[in-house]
Design an enzyme around this catalytic site. Structure first.
Site, PDB file in Angstrom:
ATOM      1  N   CYS A   1       0.685  -1.367  -0.155  1.00  0.00           N
ATOM      2  CA  CYS A   1       0.257  -0.358  -0.319  1.00  0.00           C
ATOM      3  C   CYS A   1       0.822   1.524   0.100  1.00  0.00           C
ATOM      4  CB  CYS A   1      -0.610  -0.155   1.196  1.00  0.00           C
ATOM      5  SG  CYS A   1      -2.200   1.718   1.665  1.00  0.00           S
ATOM      6  N   GLY A   2       0.385   1.963   1.288  1.00  0.00           N
ATOM      7  CA  GLY A   2       1.015   3.905   1.323  1.00  0.00           C
ATOM      8  C   GLY A   2       2.870   3.338   1.335  1.00  0.00           C
TER       9      GLY A   2
END
Length: 211
Positions: free
Chosen positions: A109-110
Site C-alpha cells: 500500500c502506501g
C-alpha cells in the site's frame, strides 16, 4: 538453527489488515520447514506507543536508529496515511540500507510510495494500489509497474492494499518459511478457503506428529 528476526515497522495509522497474515504466520511454527526459526519484532521511529488505523495501541520493541540490516532477515513496511506526507521517509531510507546490504524489504500500500520516492523501484518490477499513485512520487520506474496484487523482484516485495494474502505469500516465500507445496496450500486455504488445501496442511500436521 538460530532464530531469524523479521522486523515490522509500526507507526500511527498503520493499516492493520495489510501485514497481519504475514506476521502471524512468520511467528507461527505450524507447517514451517524449521519451526521456531523466525520471530517478528516491531520497530518505530521512537519507543512511544503508536495507534493503528483500527485503534490498537502497540509499543515498538526497538527504534529505527537501533535497527541494523545484519541483525534482520527482512524489513516489512505496512501502509499508513502518512507515507505520502514525507513523515515516514526515515523508514524508506532504512529500506535502502537493507537492500544495499542484501536484506529483503517488503512494502504494501502506501509504503510502496515511500520506496518509489526513495528511488528503490526505479529498476524493479513492482506494484501498488494503482499505477497513478506512484507517479506522484516523481520516481523513474513507471515502466516497471505490474498490474498484479503482489510482486517480488529480487529482494523487494510490493503489494496492493487489497492483497494481504498475496503479500503474505510473497513474504513467506522469499523468507523460505514453508516448503513450496505447503506455501501453495497455505495460500489456497487462507485466501480462497479451499478444502483440498486444508487436507494438505492437515496431512502435514499428522505426519509431523508421527515423526
Amino acid at each position: 538453527m538460530p532464530t531469524k528476526t523479521v522486523h515490522t515497522a509500526i507507526y500511527d495509522t498503520l493499516a492493520d489488515w495489510e501485514v497481519g497474515a504475514a506476521t502471524a504466520h512468520i511467528n507461527n511454527p505450524a507447517w514451517q520447514i524449521a519451526p521456531g526459526a523466525f520471530e517478528v519484532r516491531t520497530v518505530g521511529l521512537t519507543r512511544d506507543p503508536i495507534t493503528t488505523k483500527g485503534g490498537m495501541r502497540i509499543t515498538p520493541d526497538s527504534t529505527l536508529a537501533e535497527l541494523s540490516p545484519p541483525d534482520s532477515a527482512m524489513l516489512i513496511l505496512p501502509g499508513a496515511d502518512t507515507w505520502a506526507t514525507g513523515e515516514l521517509t526515515p523508514f524508506a531510507r532504512k529500506a535502502r540500507e537493507f537492500l544495499d546490504a542484501g536484506v529483503p524489504v517488503a512494502a504494501i500500500c502506501g509504503s510502496t510510495f515511500g520506496l518509489a520516492q526513495e528511488g528503490l523501484l526505479d529498476d524493479k518490477a513492482h506494484t501498488s494500489n494503482v499505477a497513478e499513485f506512484l507517479v506522484y512520487s516523481g520516481y523513474a520506474g513507471a515502466d516497471h509497474y505490474v498490474e498484479q496484487p503482489a510482486v517480488t523482484d529480487g529482494n523487494v516485495v510490493t503489494a496492493s492494499a487489497t492483497a494481504p494474502f498475496e503479500f503474505a505469500r510473497e513474504v513467506l516465500g522469499l523468507l523460505g518459511v514453508y516448503e513450496p507445496h505447503i506455501l501453495d496450500a497455505w495460500y489456497r486455504l487462507f485466501a480462497h478457503g479451499d478444502p483440498a488445501a486444508y487436507a494438505v496442511l492437515d496431512a502435514y500436521d499428522k505426519a509431523a506428529a508421527r515423526a
